[in-house]
Design a protein around this motif. Structure first.
Motif, PDB file in Angstrom:
ATOM      1  N   TYR A 121     -56.133 -30.391 -17.722  1.00 40.41           N
ATOM      2  CA  TYR A 121     -54.721 -30.628 -17.428  1.00 40.41           C
ATOM      3  C   TYR A 121     -53.887 -30.682 -18.708  1.00 40.41           C
ATOM      4  O   TYR A 121     -52.793 -30.126 -18.787  1.00 40.41           O
ATOM      5  CB  TYR A 121     -54.533 -31.958 -16.672  1.00 40.41           C
ATOM      6  N   LEU A 122     -54.412 -31.376 -19.709  1.00 43.71           N
ATOM      7  CA  LEU A 122     -53.659 -31.604 -20.933  1.00 43.71           C
ATOM      8  C   LEU A 122     -53.471 -30.343 -21.772  1.00 43.71           C
ATOM      9  O   LEU A 122     -52.442 -30.183 -22.435  1.00 43.71           O
ATOM     10  CB  LEU A 122     -54.355 -32.679 -21.782  1.00 43.71           C
ATOM     11  N   ILE A 123     -54.447 -29.455 -21.752  1.00 42.32           N
ATOM     12  CA  ILE A 123     -54.457 -28.388 -22.752  1.00 42.32           C
ATOM     13  C   ILE A 123     -54.107 -27.007 -22.213  1.00 42.32           C
ATOM     14  O   ILE A 123     -53.895 -26.073 -22.987  1.00 42.32           O
ATOM     15  CB  ILE A 123     -55.832 -28.347 -23.463  1.00 42.32           C
ATOM     16  N   ALA A 124     -54.013 -26.844 -20.911  1.00 41.73           N
ATOM     17  CA  ALA A 124     -53.776 -25.512 -20.347  1.00 41.73           C
ATOM     18  C   ALA A 124     -52.523 -24.854 -20.927  1.00 41.73           C
ATOM     19  O   ALA A 124     -52.545 -23.689 -21.347  1.00 41.73           O
ATOM     20  CB  ALA A 124     -53.676 -25.597 -18.821  1.00 41.73           C
ATOM     21  N   GLU A 125     -51.429 -25.594 -20.981  1.00 42.02           N
ATOM     22  CA  GLU A 125     -50.174 -25.001 -21.467  1.00 42.02           C
ATOM     23  C   GLU A 125     -50.267 -24.664 -22.952  1.00 42.02           C
ATOM     24  O   GLU A 125     -49.670 -23.678 -23.410  1.00 42.02           O
ATOM     25  CB  GLU A 125     -48.997 -25.941 -21.222  1.00 42.02           C
ATOM     26  N   LEU A 126     -51.000 -25.452 -23.708  1.00 43.79           N
ATOM     27  CA  LEU A 126     -51.168 -25.154 -25.131  1.00 43.79           C
ATOM     28  C   LEU A 126     -51.789 -23.775 -25.323  1.00 43.79           C
ATOM     29  O   LEU A 126     -51.342 -22.988 -26.164  1.00 43.79           O
ATOM     30  CB  LEU A 126     -52.036 -26.224 -25.799  1.00 43.79           C
ATOM     31  N   GLU A 128     -51.638 -21.276 -23.283  1.00 47.21           N
ATOM     32  CA  GLU A 128     -50.671 -20.270 -22.828  1.00 47.21           C
ATOM     33  C   GLU A 128     -49.567 -20.021 -23.852  1.00 47.21           C
ATOM     34  O   GLU A 128     -48.981 -18.937 -23.888  1.00 47.21           O
ATOM     35  CB  GLU A 128     -50.060 -20.720 -21.500  1.00 47.21           C
ATOM     36  N   LEU A 129     -49.300 -21.013 -24.697  1.00 52.45           N
ATOM     37  CA  LEU A 129     -48.209 -20.903 -25.660  1.00 52.45           C
ATOM     38  C   LEU A 129     -48.629 -20.380 -27.029  1.00 52.45           C
ATOM     39  O   LEU A 129     -47.796 -20.240 -27.918  1.00 52.45           O
ATOM     40  CB  LEU A 129     -47.527 -22.276 -25.831  1.00 52.45           C
ATOM     41  N   PHE A 135     -52.943 -14.743 -32.864  1.00 49.95           N
ATOM     42  CA  PHE A 135     -54.203 -15.387 -32.493  1.00 49.95           C
ATOM     43  C   PHE A 135     -54.870 -14.705 -31.302  1.00 49.95           C
ATOM     44  O   PHE A 135     -54.195 -14.215 -30.392  1.00 49.95           O
ATOM     45  CB  PHE A 135     -53.952 -16.850 -32.122  1.00 49.95           C
ATOM     46  N   GLU A 136     -56.209 -14.705 -31.339  1.00 47.90           N
ATOM     47  CA  GLU A 136     -57.033 -14.355 -30.180  1.00 47.90           C
ATOM     48  C   GLU A 136     -57.766 -15.614 -29.750  1.00 47.90           C
ATOM     49  O   GLU A 136     -58.312 -16.337 -30.588  1.00 47.90           O
ATOM     50  CB  GLU A 136     -58.047 -13.279 -30.532  1.00 47.90           C
ATOM     51  N   LEU A 137     -57.782 -15.870 -28.447  1.00 48.36           N
ATOM     52  CA  LEU A 137     -58.378 -17.104 -27.937  1.00 48.36           C
ATOM     53  C   LEU A 137     -59.683 -16.829 -27.189  1.00 48.36           C
ATOM     54  O   LEU A 137     -59.727 -15.989 -26.294  1.00 48.36           O
ATOM     55  CB  LEU A 137     -57.404 -17.818 -26.986  1.00 48.36           C
ATOM     56  N   PHE A 138     -60.714 -17.568 -27.579  1.00 49.15           N
ATOM     57  CA  PHE A 138     -62.024 -17.468 -26.941  1.00 49.15           C
ATOM     58  C   PHE A 138     -62.384 -18.839 -26.369  1.00 49.15           C
ATOM     59  O   PHE A 138     -62.357 -19.843 -27.084  1.00 49.15           O
ATOM     60  CB  PHE A 138     -63.089 -17.047 -27.953  1.00 49.15           C
ATOM     61  N   GLY A 139     -62.684 -18.883 -25.090  1.00 47.02           N
ATOM     62  CA  GLY A 139     -63.107 -20.122 -24.456  1.00 47.02           C
ATOM     63  C   GLY A 139     -64.610 -20.118 -24.243  1.00 47.02           C
ATOM     64  O   GLY A 139     -65.154 -19.193 -23.638  1.00 47.02           O
ATOM     65  N   PHE A 158     -57.146 -17.388 -21.708  1.00 48.10           N
ATOM     66  CA  PHE A 158     -57.952 -16.922 -22.834  1.00 48.10           C
ATOM     67  C   PHE A 158     -58.014 -15.397 -22.871  1.00 48.10           C
ATOM     68  O   PHE A 158     -57.944 -14.727 -21.839  1.00 48.10           O
ATOM     69  CB  PHE A 158     -59.379 -17.470 -22.734  1.00 48.10           C
ATOM     70  N   ASP A 159     -58.181 -14.874 -24.077  1.00 51.25           N
ATOM     71  CA  ASP A 159     -58.462 -13.450 -24.206  1.00 51.25           C
ATOM     72  C   ASP A 159     -59.872 -13.149 -23.712  1.00 51.25           C
ATOM     73  O   ASP A 159     -60.138 -12.077 -23.160  1.00 51.25           O
ATOM     74  CB  ASP A 159     -58.322 -13.012 -25.673  1.00 51.25           C
ATOM     75  N   ARG A 160     -60.759 -14.128 -23.926  1.00 49.25           N
ATOM     76  CA  ARG A 160     -62.135 -13.982 -23.435  1.00 49.25           C
ATOM     77  C   ARG A 160     -62.671 -15.354 -23.094  1.00 49.25           C
ATOM     78  O   ARG A 160     -62.568 -16.292 -23.893  1.00 49.25           O
ATOM     79  CB  ARG A 160     -63.010 -13.295 -24.479  1.00 49.25           C
ATOM     80  N   PHE A 161     -63.224 -15.491 -21.912  1.00 55.40           N
ATOM     81  CA  PHE A 161     -63.779 -16.756 -21.431  1.00 55.40           C
ATOM     82  C   PHE A 161     -65.264 -16.556 -21.193  1.00 55.40           C
ATOM     83  O   PHE A 161     -65.662 -15.675 -20.425  1.00 55.40           O
ATOM     84  CB  PHE A 161     -63.077 -17.188 -20.147  1.00 55.40           C
ATOM     85  N   ILE A 162     -66.098 -17.373 -21.846  1.00 56.80           N
ATOM     86  CA  ILE A 162     -67.539 -17.142 -21.848  1.00 56.80           C
ATOM     87  C   ILE A 162     -68.269 -18.369 -21.311  1.00 56.80           C
ATOM     88  O   ILE A 162     -68.092 -19.482 -21.812  1.00 56.80           O
ATOM     89  CB  ILE A 162     -68.047 -16.831 -23.271  1.00 56.80           C
ATOM     90  N   GLU A 163     -69.086 -18.161 -20.300  1.00 56.24           N
ATOM     91  CA  GLU A 163     -69.923 -19.239 -19.756  1.00 56.24           C
ATOM     92  C   GLU A 163     -71.203 -19.341 -20.588  1.00 56.24           C
ATOM     93  O   GLU A 163     -71.985 -18.392 -20.655  1.00 56.24           O
ATOM     94  CB  GLU A 163     -70.294 -18.933 -18.303  1.00 56.24           C
TER      95      GLU A 163
END
Length: 241
Positions: A121-126, A128-129, A135-139, A158-163
């Motif tokens: 909840y706290l970090i989702a908007e961060l 997105e912004l 920057f490239e975002l990897f989760g 994320f640009d890439r979301f990895i389980e």
């Protein structure tokens, strides 16, 4: 003997070394001058593979009880292990600082809580912004797979979301290096689902503790903590290392 110390010893006796290290680390903060806590904390860290941190707490135990030979013996063993540990990692993973820079800064965010959870909840908007021109975002998600609204929103941010729940800590660190992550941000710290060993192996040249655990991890492999003057008042800064 403090309750956390006792619980930590019980966990260690059951070979639950990660949980033991968390509990004993908390006990060490509460009783910083108790040599037996530092000694047992150091042993738990050693069993977890956190050799550098184990050395530091063995040294603290030595300082507090210099006439007891056991901390000295364990300190020497840890120093020897560190030499082999670092050499093995260097041979296996290579030197993390020697690689070309990315066109965009690659940020890796690591968490067990990418779902309907306070962190999500706290970090989702961060996420997105973030400026996607820079920057490239990897989760990196090491919690169980979830199907909820927050998870969907986070994945899309994320640009890439990895389980990586099924990958070992070393495998996640190696994957992070192969993806050339520039800054690794641990959103868990010493909370449920902790995977601190990923960072002990060196997931990125810069490693940061943020949000999920707003306290010092007491770990040499964490370079920064993101905080403000409310979270860490100026007079408390000396306790964060």
């Amino acid at each position: 003997m403090p309750a956390l110390h006792i619980l930590g010893l019980i966990k260690a006796s059951r070979a639950d070394y990660k949980e033991a290290a968390i509990l004993l680390g908390m006990a060490a903060k509460m009783s910083p001058e108790d040599p037996s806590i530092h000694y047992n904390f150091a042993k738990a860290l050693m069993d977890c593979g956190s050799v550098e941190d184990s050395i530091r707490h063995h040294m603290k135990a030595v300082e507090l009880m210099p006439n007891n030979p056991q901390p000295w013996l364990n300190y020497g063993e840890a120093q020897s292990t560190l030499g082999r540990h670092k050499l093995a990692l260097e041979l296996y993973l290579g030197n993390i600082s020697r690689r070309e820079r990315n066109k965009k800064n690659r940020l890796g965010y690591y968490s067990a809580d990418f779902h309907n959870h306070a962190i999500g909840y706290l970090i989702a908007e961060l996420f997105e912004l973030h400026d996607r021109n820079r920057f490239e975002l990897f989760g990196f998600s090491f919690g169980p797979a979830r199907c909820d609204g927050t998870r969907k929103r986070l994945v899309e941010a994320f640009d890439r979301f990895i389980e990586v729940d099924d990958f070992s800590d070393l495998e996640v660190a190696k994957m992070s290096r192969e993806l050339a992550i520039d800054i690794a941000i641990d959103l868990n710290g010493f909370t449920r689902g902790v995977r601190a060993e990923i960072f002990s192996y060196g997931a990125a040249p810069i490693q940061v503790n943020y949000l999920g655990y707003p306290g010092t991890m007491g770990a040499s492999y964490m370079d920064y903590i993101i905080a403000d003057k409310t979270l860490i008042p100026f007079d408390f800064r000396s306790h964060y290392y």
